[in-house]
Design a protein around this motif. Structure first.
Motif, PDB file in Angstrom:
ATOM      1  N   ARG A 169      38.790  87.446  27.897  1.00 37.94           N
ATOM      2  CA  ARG A 169      37.324  87.573  29.400  1.00 37.94           C
ATOM      3  C   ARG A 169      37.633  86.000  30.214  1.00 37.94           C
ATOM      4  NH1 ARG A 169      32.217  87.123  30.381  1.00 37.94           N
ATOM      5  NH2 ARG A 169      31.400  86.280  28.887  1.00 37.94           N
ATOM      6  N   LEU A 170      36.997  84.872  29.448  1.00 32.85           N
ATOM      7  CA  LEU A 170      36.922  83.588  29.617  1.00 32.85           C
ATOM      8  C   LEU A 170      37.512  83.266  30.942  1.00 32.85           C
ATOM      9  CD1 LEU A 170      34.044  82.060  27.327  1.00 32.85           C
ATOM     10  CD2 LEU A 170      33.495  82.659  29.119  1.00 32.85           C
ATOM     11  N   ALA A 175      28.304  82.295  31.781  1.00 29.16           N
ATOM     12  CA  ALA A 175      26.646  82.347  31.336  1.00 29.16           C
ATOM     13  C   ALA A 175      26.578  83.899  30.459  1.00 29.16           C
ATOM     14  CB  ALA A 175      25.623  82.645  32.753  1.00 29.16           C
ATOM     15  N   SER A 176      27.704  84.930  30.296  1.00 27.53           N
ATOM     16  CA  SER A 176      27.421  85.716  30.235  1.00 27.53           C
ATOM     17  C   SER A 176      27.688  85.787  28.158  1.00 27.53           C
ATOM     18  CB  SER A 176      28.206  86.882  30.202  1.00 27.53           C
ATOM     19  OG  SER A 176      29.226  86.905  30.206  1.00 27.53           O
ATOM     20  N   SER A 177      28.564  84.540  27.988  1.00 23.77           N
ATOM     21  CA  SER A 177      28.913  84.659  26.474  1.00 23.77           C
ATOM     22  C   SER A 177      28.740  84.603  25.329  1.00 23.77           C
ATOM     23  CB  SER A 177      30.310  82.542  26.478  1.00 23.77           C
ATOM     24  OG  SER A 177      30.990  82.850  25.863  1.00 23.77           O
ATOM     25  N   PRO A 178      28.938  85.192  24.355  1.00 22.41           N
ATOM     26  CA  PRO A 178      28.225  85.227  23.114  1.00 22.41           C
ATOM     27  C   PRO A 178      28.541  83.768  22.771  1.00 22.41           C
ATOM     28  CG  PRO A 178      30.448  86.275  23.050  1.00 22.41           C
ATOM     29  CD  PRO A 178      30.046  85.845  24.146  1.00 22.41           C
ATOM     30  N   SER A 230      26.560  75.667  27.585  1.00 23.44           N
ATOM     31  CA  SER A 230      26.311  74.921  28.670  1.00 23.44           C
ATOM     32  C   SER A 230      27.196  74.082  28.938  1.00 23.44           C
ATOM     33  CB  SER A 230      25.142  74.508  28.213  1.00 23.44           C
ATOM     34  OG  SER A 230      24.091  75.391  27.406  1.00 23.44           O
ATOM     35  N   GLU A 231      27.072  73.807  30.326  1.00 25.22           N
ATOM     36  CA  GLU A 231      27.413  72.722  31.374  1.00 25.22           C
ATOM     37  C   GLU A 231      28.042  71.572  30.755  1.00 25.22           C
ATOM     38  OE1 GLU A 231      28.676  71.956  35.851  1.00 25.22           O
ATOM     39  OE2 GLU A 231      27.184  73.476  35.423  1.00 25.22           O
ATOM     40  N   TRP A 255      32.624  72.974  29.150  1.00 26.28           N
ATOM     41  CA  TRP A 255      31.187  74.188  29.095  1.00 26.28           C
ATOM     42  C   TRP A 255      31.328  73.802  27.058  1.00 26.28           C
ATOM     43  CZ3 TRP A 255      34.490  76.062  32.628  1.00 26.28           C
ATOM     44  CH2 TRP A 255      33.754  76.631  33.814  1.00 26.28           C
ATOM     45  N   ARG A 256      29.811  73.327  26.578  1.00 27.84           N
ATOM     46  CA  ARG A 256      30.350  73.153  25.340  1.00 27.84           C
ATOM     47  C   ARG A 256      28.862  73.827  24.914  1.00 27.84           C
ATOM     48  NH1 ARG A 256      31.843  68.810  22.441  1.00 27.84           N
ATOM     49  NH2 ARG A 256      33.111  67.673  23.535  1.00 27.84           N
TER      50      ARG A 256
END
Length: 223
Positions: free
Chosen positions: A61-62, A74-77, A81-82, A101-102
């Protein structure tokens, strides 16, 4: 000069000159390329709570389109964060910035092809039971790509990930699985573009098992 790190260094978790700005990319043959000072893949990552099927689904998906990963983070389980990797200017070489993103158990990085200011930055390529180190240049990122690095509990936890990759992408173009490491790739098409899904799970002895998955756009052959 390119050097070879023994498996002992990996097992002890030695990280000379480790930098919070390190970022993981993918070289032409699908191996992980850690730029910026870390000598271990997935340093300081906890083990994810997602099972093999869920982590592969989230990777798909990502990373379906490396250029639009930011629209889906933003919707990732994985609770990302950027945290762009920023390498400061050095001498005549300007600042280099890689989108990243981490989260506590995963990092995602995006590569679009601009490596002008990464030349000579420290790199490590952790693969199988060892790692190659040197400057950025002889080994470099290749093709637009999305990289997901995450931790799982142990090497045994890699087997369900491989099974989920087979279920999702079919039979691999190449897959090597030994007692302590696994790597391989799947030839895929995403958005009508030829790509590779790469897997790298190197040998480790301490802490969670790091896993690197990448979606790498295949560059057209030069004439």
């Amino acid at each position: 000069m390119i050097s070879r790190i023994a498996i002992l260094a990996l097992g002890l978790g030695i990280a000379q000159g480790a930098s919070a700005q390190s970022v993981t990319l993918t070289v032409k043959d699908g191996r992980a390329l850690v730029v910026g000072g870390e000598t271990l893949l997935g340093a300081n990552l906890a083990a994810t709570d997602l099972d093999g099927a869920a982590i592969v689904a989230e990777f798909g998906r990502l990373c379906a389109d490396p250029e639009t990963v930011g629209d889906r983070v933003a919707s990732s389980p994985l609770r990302l964060s950027e945290a762009d990797a920023v390498f400061p200017a050095e001498g005549k070489q300007g600042e280099a910035r890689v989108k990243q993103w981490r989260g506590s158990a995963a990092t995602v990085s995006v590569w679009t092809g601009d490596d002008a200011n990464l030349k000579n930055r420290a790199i490590t390529m952790p693969s199988r039971a060892g790692a190659t180190t040197g400057p950025y240049g002889p080994f470099r990122a290749s093709g637009k790509q999305c990289n997901l690095v995450f931790g799982v509990r142990d090497f045994a936890s890699v087997a369900p990930i491989i099974e989920a990759l087979r279920t999702t992408y079919g039979e691999p173009g190449k897959l090597v699985v030994k007692n302590t490491f696994a790597d391989g790739f799947w030839a895929v098409s995403t958005g009508g573009v030829s790509a590779r899904v790469n897997l790298n799970a190197p040998t480790t002895r301490n802490g969670p098992q790091p896993v690197h998955l990448s979606m790498q756009m295949v560059e057209p052959a030069t004439k």
